[in-house]
Design an enzyme around this catalytic site. Structure first.
Site, short mmCIF file in Angstrom:
data_model
loop_
_atom_site.label_atom_id
_atom_site.label_comp_id
_atom_site.label_asym_id
_atom_site.label_seq_id
_atom_site.Cartn_x
_atom_site.Cartn_y
_atom_site.Cartn_z
N ASP A 159 -3.10 2.58 -6.03
CA ASP A 159 -1.97 2.63 -5.09
C ASP A 159 -1.87 1.45 -4.13
O ASP A 159 -1.20 1.53 -3.12
CB ASP A 159 -1.99 3.95 -4.31
CG ASP A 159 -3.27 4.09 -3.49
OD1 ASP A 159 -4.17 3.24 -3.65
OD2 ASP A 159 -3.36 5.04 -2.70
N GLU A 160 -2.56 0.35 -4.42
CA GLU A 160 -2.38 -0.82 -3.56
C GLU A 160 -2.62 -2.10 -4.34
O GLU A 160 -3.34 -2.11 -5.34
CB GLU A 160 -3.30 -0.75 -2.33
CG GLU A 160 -4.76 -0.59 -2.68
CD GLU A 160 -5.67 -0.60 -1.45
OE1 GLU A 160 -5.39 -1.37 -0.51
OE2 GLU A 160 -6.65 0.15 -1.46
N ASP A 178 0.85 -1.19 0.00
CA ASP A 178 0.00 0.00 0.00
C ASP A 178 0.89 1.24 0.00
O ASP A 178 1.67 1.45 0.93
CB ASP A 178 -0.90 -0.03 1.25
CG ASP A 178 -2.02 1.00 1.17
OD1 ASP A 178 -2.18 1.62 0.09
OD2 ASP A 178 -2.72 1.17 2.18
#
Lengths: 364, 390
Positions: free
Chosen positions: B104-105, B9
């Site tokens: 973003d993860e 993350d």
């Protein structure tokens, strides 16, 4: 009430009224059949409050009177009775003694007064038709009506009396079947009736090929009188969709196809279609019709029929069940398939005033 | 053999990309999203901004009040996408079993990679190093025996964290026990309230409570789910190529709007945009929903089935208008949104004899033609009378 009746005649009468009874009714008297002994006849009636059916059975009436008896039980008893002559004797407590040969039954009934009276109404519009003609019209159309209850009007079959013609229409919004017939009726009797499917199936079961049928219609009820039958039904309220609007005025191609050959080919090919997403493709090419289906993880099937065709190539997909239904009810050797393209409605016609509009399946 | 999952993350991703690209912003509170004098919300806040209580999805006006000297920047999606791609390439060096959750993860199943790169925590360290070296961004990584635990872990030591969850059932339970119940995926405000009324506050409380008691609070299905997760059990596998499950768009008004006609015009444009994206991914939707946020942030959603599933602007608009027609405009509207869910590729469809308006098959053709015209001559080259291009 006391009478003698023939076993077979009684069974026939019971069979005519029995199917109208709703097995899940909460009102006990509605599970019963009404027996009325009068005018030298035995009158049998059943109702589900939407549709009522009445018929008569020849009987030797000793004492007039009426009662209601559990329909299912009484018909099982009559089916199994050992000989033809049956004596029915009902006492004042609606207890019916049934004697036949050495068999004796005592059946507890409910008073005839509790039975909803058959609706009586003044029919403002009256028509007379040939039973055989009317039966055939219903046979050729009623299968196309909808079973989906979200649009009640489409569950019914439309009888449209207009311009010296009776047009019978059924549709479920995906296909539409129509027959028309010239009929004489007074000009002020023009109008539409939408019959519930239950009424239609009762008619199909009891109509004969010979004799006449009288139809009396009011705003929301209709009565059919034929032979020894009387069917009184509520009409489905609402406006039937404008069916004329969805009949293509002209298609680009018209192809003659042998009816049974097409029916059997579609039946075979559809064996490889899936239940959920059932589709068969009809590919019209030069002098050849190819019927095919392809179902991922199941397999495929193909069959060709020779036809006389010089027009443009058309490949269109239909639900096989919808394709086969009209072919089953037509009698002519040859039918006509009219098409424009893969997204436009297809039309099936025959040499009688019959028309079937079928929307394609869009594939891919 | 026991499995090893990683959850990677990125830390304050949008804001970190901005700080990386604008060195003068490093160490300062940075807010990416709507400007503080406009309607709209915070998309991301740097850790410096977070110390002021600013968090994503907060109205920008509120963020501006909490930290007037924060630097507000507009969302620059292409740049974040580029960074995201680079990071994805790094992850792919370790395993092909990657499930990106968002920009973003991502989840990784590294069970098979252990032989090559070392144990789970070691792989986590190597990934963090590579991301730091090649993008100058920091990531937090959770290492655990399933997806649920890995995701929960990555959040515990942010930023730049590496959290390893114990592997034996006893230790997993002990690890989870002190954490608040809302750490469990699916426990939102409402569920938390129900639970806390019964004195259930921590994951440990859920571990101890009887399943029947739990079921009486949150329903049988949820109870079962909660109990499993509270025990640290999660059997989900990595899902690669997850297809888009929903498409939606929303619009925040500069000034709250109470004019139904204006709202409908905006809604039409949102519908057209969702329709265009739906057609671009060759999908058909069987559920449509609208979202209305009133003055004061109270939000309602209304949804309906689309039967048959469709992707054309006509059907979608009809659905949107029907849904919106049932919404009573008791207050001015701050935000309006439209979306579709339950997307599928359609194989075949029975065409219908009767329909109100344009037949669906023609409507779809027409909508696709409009898409083509727009892509050739620009988005404003053609639009329907109703909408007003946003």
């Amino acid at each position: 009430m006391k009478l003698k009746v023939d076993k077979t005649a009684m069974m026939e009468g019971l069979t005519k009224v029995l199917s109208i009874i709703n097995p899940r009714t909460t009102l006990p008297v509605l599970s019963n059949v009404l027996l009325e002994a009068k005018d030298n006849k035995l009158w049998l009636s059943a109702t589900d409050l939407e549709v009522s059916v009445q018929t008569t059975v020849d009987a030797e009436i000793d004492t007039e009177g009426d009662t209601t008896l559990p329909a299912k039980r009484i018909s099982s008893i009559f089916r199994e009775l050992p000989s033809q002559e049956v004596e029915i004797d009902v006492d004042e407590h609606n207890s019916a003694a049934i004697q036949c040969g050495f068999s004796f039954f005592k059946v507890v009934g409910i008073s005839g007064e509790d039975f909803p009276p058959l609706p009586r109404f003044e029919g403002s519009r009256n028509y007379t038709l040939e039973q055989g003609v009317f039966k055939e019209m219903l046979q050729k159309t009623s299968y196309a009506s909808s079973a989906d209850e979200t649009r009640p009007i489409l569950n019914g079959v439309l009888l449209s009396f207009k311009g010296e013609k009776l047009v019978v229409v059924a549709t479920d919004g995906r296909r539409l079947a129509l027959v028309e017939q010239e009929v004489e009726f007074p000009a002020d009797a023009e109008g539409d009736l939408v019959l519930p499917s239950k009424t239609v199936s009762e008619l199909l079961k009891t109509l004969h090929d010979e004799g006449q049928i009288k139809i009396h219609a009011s705003e929301n009820q209709v009565a059919f009188e034929f032979g020894d039958m009387l069917i009184v039904s509520k009409l489905i309220e609402g406006t039937y969709p404008n069916f004329r609007q969805v009949i293509p005025s002209q298609c680009e191609e018209r192809i003659a196809v042998e009816r049974e050959g097409l029916l059997n080919a579609v039946k075979r090919v559809s064996l490889m279609a899936n239940d959920q997403t059932s589709t068969v493709k009809l590919g019209f090419g030069k002098n050849r019709l190819q019927i095919s289906t392809e179902t991922p993880d199941v397999g495929e099937a193909r069959e060709s029929l020779p036809i006389k065709y010089e027009g443009k190539e058309i490949a269109v997909s239909f639900n096989p069940e919808f394709m086969m239904a009209p072919l089953r009810f037509l009698e002519s050797d040859e039918i006509y398939v009219e098409l424009t393209d893969d997204l436009s409605p297809g039309v099936i016609k025959s040499n009688v005033p019959f028309l079937y509009v079928l929307m394609p399946m869009r594939v891919g | 053999m026991s499995r090893v999952f990683l959850h990677v993350d990125m830390d304050a991703f949008y804001a970190s990309v901005e700080q990386r690209d604008h060195p003068e912003l490093r160490g300062r509170p940075v807010v990416v999203g709507s400007p503080p004098n406009q309607r709209g919300v915070v998309s991301a806040a740097s850790y410096e901004a977070r110390t002021f209580g600013i968090h994503s999805a907060m109205p920008s006006v509120e963020a501006g009040k909490r930290c007037p000297h924060a630097v507000f920047l507009p969302v620059d999606m292409p740049r974040y996408k580029e960074a995201s791609e680079t990071i994805l390439r790094i992850l792919e060096r370790f395993t092909p079993l990657i499930e990106p959750l968002s920009i973003d993860e991502a989840f990784l199943d590294v069970t098979g990679a252990i032989r090559l790169f070392g144990e789970g925590p070691e792989i986590g360290r190597q990934i963090k190093e590579a991301i730091q070296a090649e993008t100058q961004l920091t990531a937090s990584v959770g290492v655990a025996s399933n997806k649920f635990l890995a995701k929960l872990a990555s959040d515990l030591e942010k930023p730049d964290g590496l959290t390893v969850v114990p592997r034996t059932p006893d230790k997993i339970r002990a690890f989870l026990a002190p954490l608040p119940a809302e750490r469990i995926w699916g426990v939102g405000k409402v569920t938390r309230l129900h639970l806390s009324k019964a004195g259930i506050v921590t994951i440990g409380d859920i571990q101890r409570v009887r399943l029947d008691t739990l079921a009486s609070l949150v329903g049988r299905h949820s109870a079962h789910h909660l109990k499993q997760l509270a025990m640290g059990e999660d059997a989900r596998e990595i899902e690669m190529n997850v297809e888009e499950q929903s498409i939606s768009r929303e619009f925040t008004f500069m000034e709250d709007c109470a004019d139904r006609e204006e709202l409908e015009a905006i809604l039409c444009d949102l519908v057209d945009d969702v329709g265009r994206r739906l057609r671009r991914v060759e999908k058909y939707a069987s559920t449509a929903h609208i979202k209305v946020r009133w003055t004061g942030f109270e939000t309602i959603t209304r949804q309906m089935k689309l039967d048959p599933p469709c992707c054309d602007d006509f059907q979608l608009r009809k659905a949107a208008m029907e849904l919106f027609g049932k919404v009573e405009l008791t207050k001015p509207v701050r935000l309006i949104g439209f979306g579709v869910t339950q997307l599928h590729r359609k194989v075949e469809q029975q065409l219908l004899l009767f329909h109100d308006g344009v037949p669906p098959e023609r409507a779809e053709k027409l909508s696709r033609t409009v898409d083509q015209i727009r892509s050739t001559f620009g988005p404003d080259s053609i639009h329907s009378g109703r909408g007003r291009r946003l």
